[in-house]
Design a protein around this motif. Structure first.
Motif, PDB file in Angstrom:
ATOM      1  N   LYS A 190     -19.580 -19.849 -32.172  1.00 28.25           N
ATOM      2  CA  LYS A 190     -20.608 -20.740 -31.926  1.00 28.25           C
ATOM      3  C   LYS A 190     -22.007 -20.132 -32.458  1.00 28.25           C
ATOM      4  O   LYS A 190     -22.900 -19.267 -31.632  1.00 28.25           O
ATOM      5  CB  LYS A 190     -20.553 -20.920 -30.409  1.00 28.25           C
ATOM      6  N   PRO A 191     -22.356 -19.843 -33.979  1.00 28.18           N
ATOM      7  CA  PRO A 191     -23.732 -19.781 -34.321  1.00 28.18           C
ATOM      8  C   PRO A 191     -24.957 -19.809 -34.053  1.00 28.18           C
ATOM      9  O   PRO A 191     -25.073 -21.329 -33.453  1.00 28.18           O
ATOM     10  CB  PRO A 191     -23.292 -19.673 -35.745  1.00 28.18           C
ATOM     11  N   GLY A 192     -25.760 -19.177 -33.588  1.00 33.34           N
ATOM     12  CA  GLY A 192     -27.282 -19.791 -33.048  1.00 33.34           C
ATOM     13  C   GLY A 192     -26.854 -19.635 -31.016  1.00 33.34           C
ATOM     14  O   GLY A 192     -27.204 -19.489 -30.265  1.00 33.34           O
ATOM     15  N   ARG A 193     -25.812 -19.561 -31.117  1.00 35.58           N
ATOM     16  CA  ARG A 193     -25.529 -18.902 -29.797  1.00 35.58           C
ATOM     17  C   ARG A 193     -25.626 -18.498 -28.755  1.00 35.58           C
ATOM     18  O   ARG A 193     -25.344 -17.300 -29.724  1.00 35.58           O
ATOM     19  CB  ARG A 193     -24.392 -19.943 -28.854  1.00 35.58           C
ATOM     20  N   VAL A 194     -26.120 -17.333 -28.283  1.00 40.15           N
ATOM     21  CA  VAL A 194     -27.012 -16.030 -27.336  1.00 40.15           C
ATOM     22  C   VAL A 194     -25.660 -15.722 -26.249  1.00 40.15           C
ATOM     23  O   VAL A 194     -25.465 -16.677 -25.944  1.00 40.15           O
ATOM     24  CB  VAL A 194     -27.994 -16.591 -26.689  1.00 40.15           C
ATOM     25  N   PHE A 195     -24.047 -15.177 -26.833  1.00 40.58           N
ATOM     26  CA  PHE A 195     -23.798 -14.750 -25.724  1.00 40.58           C
ATOM     27  C   PHE A 195     -24.007 -13.176 -24.712  1.00 40.58           C
ATOM     28  O   PHE A 195     -24.795 -12.094 -25.819  1.00 40.58           O
ATOM     29  CB  PHE A 195     -22.293 -14.067 -26.496  1.00 40.58           C
ATOM     30  N   THR A 196     -24.248 -13.257 -23.055  1.00 36.27           N
ATOM     31  CA  THR A 196     -24.759 -12.030 -22.895  1.00 36.27           C
ATOM     32  C   THR A 196     -23.699 -10.820 -22.435  1.00 36.27           C
ATOM     33  O   THR A 196     -22.464 -11.518 -23.584  1.00 36.27           O
ATOM     34  CB  THR A 196     -25.690 -12.243 -21.756  1.00 36.27           C
ATOM     35  N   ARG A 197     -23.817  -9.863 -22.575  1.00 34.39           N
ATOM     36  CA  ARG A 197     -23.152  -9.064 -22.253  1.00 34.39           C
ATOM     37  C   ARG A 197     -22.326  -9.176 -21.296  1.00 34.39           C
ATOM     38  O   ARG A 197     -21.241  -8.710 -21.883  1.00 34.39           O
ATOM     39  CB  ARG A 197     -24.551  -7.530 -21.973  1.00 34.39           C
ATOM     40  N   GLN A 198     -22.628  -9.756 -20.353  1.00 38.00           N
ATOM     41  CA  GLN A 198     -21.999 -10.086 -18.914  1.00 38.00           C
ATOM     42  C   GLN A 198     -20.823 -10.906 -19.578  1.00 38.00           C
ATOM     43  O   GLN A 198     -19.294 -10.687 -19.370  1.00 38.00           O
ATOM     44  CB  GLN A 198     -21.916 -10.217 -18.140  1.00 38.00           C
ATOM     45  N   GLN A 199     -21.334 -12.190 -19.964  1.00 35.69           N
ATOM     46  CA  GLN A 199     -19.809 -12.877 -20.888  1.00 35.69           C
ATOM     47  C   GLN A 199     -19.181 -12.021 -21.813  1.00 35.69           C
ATOM     48  O   GLN A 199     -18.216 -12.010 -22.429  1.00 35.69           O
ATOM     49  CB  GLN A 199     -20.852 -13.954 -21.725  1.00 35.69           C
ATOM     50  N   ILE A 200     -20.145 -11.372 -22.655  1.00 32.74           N
ATOM     51  CA  ILE A 200     -19.062 -10.448 -23.500  1.00 32.74           C
ATOM     52  C   ILE A 200     -18.129  -9.368 -23.295  1.00 32.74           C
ATOM     53  O   ILE A 200     -16.881  -9.789 -23.038  1.00 32.74           O
ATOM     54  CB  ILE A 200     -19.729  -9.386 -24.356  1.00 32.74           C
ATOM     55  N   VAL A 216     -21.093  -2.193 -24.144  1.00 28.20           N
ATOM     56  CA  VAL A 216     -20.775  -3.480 -25.376  1.00 28.20           C
ATOM     57  C   VAL A 216     -22.120  -2.685 -26.481  1.00 28.20           C
ATOM     58  O   VAL A 216     -21.722  -3.694 -27.540  1.00 28.20           O
ATOM     59  CB  VAL A 216     -21.631  -4.764 -24.484  1.00 28.20           C
ATOM     60  N   ASP A 217     -23.152  -2.223 -25.917  1.00 27.16           N
ATOM     61  CA  ASP A 217     -24.480  -2.374 -27.487  1.00 27.16           C
ATOM     62  C   ASP A 217     -23.840  -1.656 -27.955  1.00 27.16           C
ATOM     63  O   ASP A 217     -23.830  -1.352 -29.323  1.00 27.16           O
ATOM     64  CB  ASP A 217     -25.390  -1.456 -26.778  1.00 27.16           C
ATOM     65  N   VAL A 218     -22.819   0.277 -27.437  1.00 31.86           N
ATOM     66  CA  VAL A 218     -21.989   0.478 -28.221  1.00 31.86           C
ATOM     67  C   VAL A 218     -21.061   0.075 -29.934  1.00 31.86           C
ATOM     68  O   VAL A 218     -20.847   0.138 -30.994  1.00 31.86           O
ATOM     69  CB  VAL A 218     -21.343   2.269 -27.974  1.00 31.86           C
ATOM     70  N   GLN A 219     -20.586  -0.766 -29.356  1.00 32.30           N
ATOM     71  CA  GLN A 219     -19.963  -1.620 -30.286  1.00 32.30           C
ATOM     72  C   GLN A 219     -20.498  -2.976 -30.422  1.00 32.30           C
ATOM     73  O   GLN A 219     -19.342  -2.321 -32.025  1.00 32.30           O
ATOM     74  CB  GLN A 219     -18.887  -2.538 -29.211  1.00 32.30           C
ATOM     75  N   VAL A 220     -21.363  -3.389 -30.610  1.00 37.39           N
ATOM     76  CA  VAL A 220     -21.502  -3.888 -31.404  1.00 37.39           C
ATOM     77  C   VAL A 220     -22.825  -3.078 -32.952  1.00 37.39           C
ATOM     78  O   VAL A 220     -22.553  -3.273 -34.272  1.00 37.39           O
ATOM     79  CB  VAL A 220     -23.116  -4.859 -31.320  1.00 37.39           C
ATOM     80  N   VAL A 221     -23.270  -1.860 -32.530  1.00 36.49           N
ATOM     81  CA  VAL A 221     -23.711  -1.166 -33.527  1.00 36.49           C
ATOM     82  C   VAL A 221     -22.697  -0.517 -34.292  1.00 36.49           C
ATOM     83  O   VAL A 221     -22.716  -0.526 -35.992  1.00 36.49           O
ATOM     84  CB  VAL A 221     -23.706   0.502 -32.542  1.00 36.49           C
ATOM     85  N   ALA A 222     -20.816  -0.309 -33.948  1.00 38.90           N
ATOM     86  CA  ALA A 222     -19.979  -0.139 -34.648  1.00 38.90           C
ATOM     87  C   ALA A 222     -20.091  -0.930 -35.548  1.00 38.90           C
ATOM     88  O   ALA A 222     -19.717  -1.061 -36.865  1.00 38.90           O
ATOM     89  CB  ALA A 222     -19.334   0.368 -33.839  1.00 38.90           C
TER      90      ALA A 222
END
Length: 246
Positions: A190-200, A216-222
């Motif tokens: 869903k491009p443009g939609r914000v996924f919260t960290r809890q949802q992830i 989650v932040d570490v996974q996104v950085v990787a």
């Protein structure tokens, strides 16, 4: 005048972002306001309607992520609203939780047969309601990921082939772990939609308690690092979560 605003302030208090939107269809004004208050406090956007007909109009104009639907509504009741939603292709996949004072087994069965995803009887605990809402949203996100099997996605120079578990970024094959693949598939769905960290956490990790916001932040950085220039499409929404650039 009823408030049909679908925007709320993020935890930073300085910006507004598109979060999970819940449509409340309830004809009791006091309960409607109570539901709205509790949902907004938990970080959801809310849209309200007091009749079934108005609820269907709101769905057409806003495409909510979930609908809390009272069963006993004037004119068009909740069962008819649910049947209408589930019979239309563009609204059939919107999760519906029925909220009603009618708790007889026959009523519950009818609601579920109409396509409702859950059924909560009044009076209810706000904490239990929030837990049930998150569970239904989690199932909906998981179903979305499952439905993507066999369907490729391409955006921002990134191409995903779920069947081959293959990711191509700007023409280069990217080696990814199962978690990274799920994360990228989720936010690209869903491009443009914000996924919260809890949802992830709830969708990718099935709510596993050991997985934190920091994880989650570490996974996104990787993930960004592996995608190189294409990783710029994964945007951070400060204080909220992540989204894939439209």
């Amino acid at each position: 005048m009823r408030d049909t605003s679908s925007t709320m302030t993020t935890p930073t208090g300085n910006q507004q972002e598109e979060l999970t939107t819940i449509l409340l269809v309830e004809d009791e004004q006091d309960l409607l306001e109570l539901l709205k208050y509790n949902l907004n406090r938990e970080g959801f956007n809310t849209i309200t309607a007091m009749t079934g007909e108005e609820g269907l109009k709101q769905v057409r104009s806003t495409s909510p992520d979930l609908i809390l639907l009272d069963l006993m509504l004037p004119a068009m009741d909740g069962l008819e609203v649910c049947r209408t939603l589930k019979s239309r292709e563009h609204t059939a996949n919107i999760p519906v939780i029925m909220l009603t004072a009618r708790g007889e087994e026959s009523d519950i069965v009818r609601g579920l047969e109409m396509g409702a995803d859950d059924y909560i009887t009044k009076p209810f605990s706000p904490r239990i309601l929030m837990a049930r809402i998150r569970a239904v949203l989690r199932r909906a996100e998981a179903e979305l990921l499952n439905n993507q099997s066999g369907s490729t996605m391409s955006s921002g120079g990134i191409h995903i082939d779920p069947d081959r578990h293959e990711v191509i970024a700007n023409g280069e094959a990217i080696d990814m772990t199962a978690t990274e693949f799920k994360l990228l598939s989720l936010i690209m769905s869903k491009p443009g939609r914000v996924f919260t960290r809890q949802q992830i956490i709830e969708t990718i990790h099935e709510g596993f308690a050991a997985v934190t916001d920091r994880s989650v932040d570490v996974q996104v950085v990787a993930l960004r690092r592996k995608l190189k220039d294409a990783g710029r499409n994964i945007e951070t929404v400060r204080g909220v979560g992540y989204r894939f650039k439209e």
